[in-house]
Design an enzyme around this catalytic site. Structure first.
Site, mmCIF file in Angstrom:
data_model
loop_
_atom_site.group_PDB
_atom_site.id
_atom_site.type_symbol
_atom_site.label_atom_id
_atom_site.label_comp_id
_atom_site.label_asym_id
_atom_site.label_seq_id
_atom_site.Cartn_x
_atom_site.Cartn_y
_atom_site.Cartn_z
ATOM 1 N N ILE A 205 72.289 63.401 -6.766
ATOM 2 C CA ILE A 205 72.016 61.988 -6.513
ATOM 3 C C ILE A 205 70.598 61.866 -5.975
ATOM 4 C CG2 ILE A 205 72.686 59.949 -5.186
ATOM 5 C CD1 ILE A 205 75.409 61.958 -4.957
ATOM 6 N N THR A 206 69.728 61.174 -6.702
ATOM 7 C CA THR A 206 68.369 60.965 -6.204
ATOM 8 C C THR A 206 68.380 59.822 -5.194
ATOM 9 O OG1 THR A 206 67.743 59.403 -7.959
ATOM 10 C CG2 THR A 206 67.387 61.753 -8.396
ATOM 11 N N GLY A 207 67.498 59.915 -4.211
ATOM 12 C CA GLY A 207 67.486 58.904 -3.165
ATOM 13 C C GLY A 207 68.789 58.896 -2.395
ATOM 14 N N GLY B 165 71.317 54.358 2.485
ATOM 15 C CA GLY B 165 71.761 53.241 1.678
ATOM 16 C C GLY B 165 72.823 53.595 0.661
ATOM 17 N N TYR C 205 59.338 44.578 -10.452
ATOM 18 C CA TYR C 205 60.690 45.067 -10.176
ATOM 19 C C TYR C 205 61.635 44.692 -11.308
ATOM 20 C CZ TYR C 205 65.143 45.841 -7.853
ATOM 21 O OH TYR C 205 66.417 46.272 -7.550
#
Length: 289
Positions: free
Chosen positions: A8-10, A14, A163
């Site tokens: 899992i990146t990041g 959160g 974004y």
């Protein structure tokens, strides 16, 4: 998820950390990436304390292509299998920034990083099949459009437009990837996690974000609620053969009309391959090694 390995990146905070924790509780061997070693270490300890499961930690700044390539090498040397890749890392910046590679930051981190990392890890995913690739987009994809003549916002920049474009790119990438992976045993899906109360965008918020966030925060999802769709896509047995779909609230939905443009899917893949230094499919077929 027992016996499965998930990257899992990041994953240090959160939605990413909540996703890692949820999958670890289900029995997965979890690996997370983060920029800050101390924060990543604390996140890993929190996950281990709750799930009593092994957690691997990789430190990398995914806005840098050199770092993405180093990360991929470390993952391949450390993880002998990869059952699920969750492309979770992303962000919002109100003012234009440039990466170490000279690219606009939002597009580089939100789209090019998962595009490059996924391609570098594809063979390991195929070896581990059945495997899954999950990319976290946003409902903002519905407002996005691909400005190919000014993809890196060199002429004009808006944090929100950048974004929105990057989140549409996540969907276009997933649809193109799913088609390329047909018959390999690897699926690719994309999701909207909902509006979640995290530190998202706090580094460089826009005025509207600064004004609205305190007002609507009580109605936002928690990170745990925001992670539910990612966890579902990573673990649900009924999704073994489901690919090339957009999900929200763990349910397949229609993404924006622009996201189904085959010309945009193909053009984005070609441009992205050039920007990250990967051969395009056509170049590979016409110039075999």
């Amino acid at each position: 998820m027992a016996g499965k390995t998930v990257l899992i990146t990041g994953g240090t905070g959160g939605i990413g950390k909540a996703t890692a924790l949820g999958l670890a509780v289900l029995g997965a061997r979890v690996a997370i990436t983060g920029r800050n070693a101390d924060r990543a270490s604390r996140a890993a300890e929190e996950i281990r304390a709750v799930a009593s499961a092994p957690v691997e930690v990789f430190i990398a700044d995914l806005s840098s292509q050199q770092e993405v390539r180093r990360l991929a090498d470390e993952v391949l040397n450390t993880l002998d299998r990869l059952d699920v890749l969750v492309n979770n890392v992303g962000g919002f910046w109100n003012t234009r920034r440039v990466t170490a590679d000279g690219l606009e930051y939002t597009f580089a981190l939100n789209h090019l990083a998962p595009f490059l990392l996924t391609n570098l890890l594809l063979e390991r995913l195929k070896e581990s099949r059945p495997a899954r690739i999950i990319t976290v987009s946003s409902g903002a994809q519905a407002m996005g459009r691909m400005d190919f003549p000014d993809l890196l916002a060199e002429r004009a920049y808006s944090g929100q437009r950048a974004y929105n474009q990057s989140k549409l790119a996540n969907v276009l990438f997933t649809y193109g990837l799913a088609a390329r992976l047909s018959g390999t045993g690897v699926t690719a899906n994309v999701l909207h996690p909902g509006v979640v109360a995290t530190a998202f965008g706090a580094e460089d918020p826009g005025r509207m974000q600064e004004f609205l966030t305190p007002l609507v925060q009580r109605w936002m999802k928690t990170p745990e609620q925001g992670a539910r769709t990612s966890i579902y896509l990573a673990s649900a047995p009924e999704l073994d053969n489901v690919t090339g779909r957009y999900f929200a609230n763990s349910t397949p939905k229609k993404s924006s009309k622009r996201s189904y443009s085959q010309s945009d899917i193909d053009r984005l893949w070609h441009v992205s391959s050039a920007l990250v230094g990967l051969e395009s499919d056509s170049e590979r077929s016409t110039n075999p090694p």
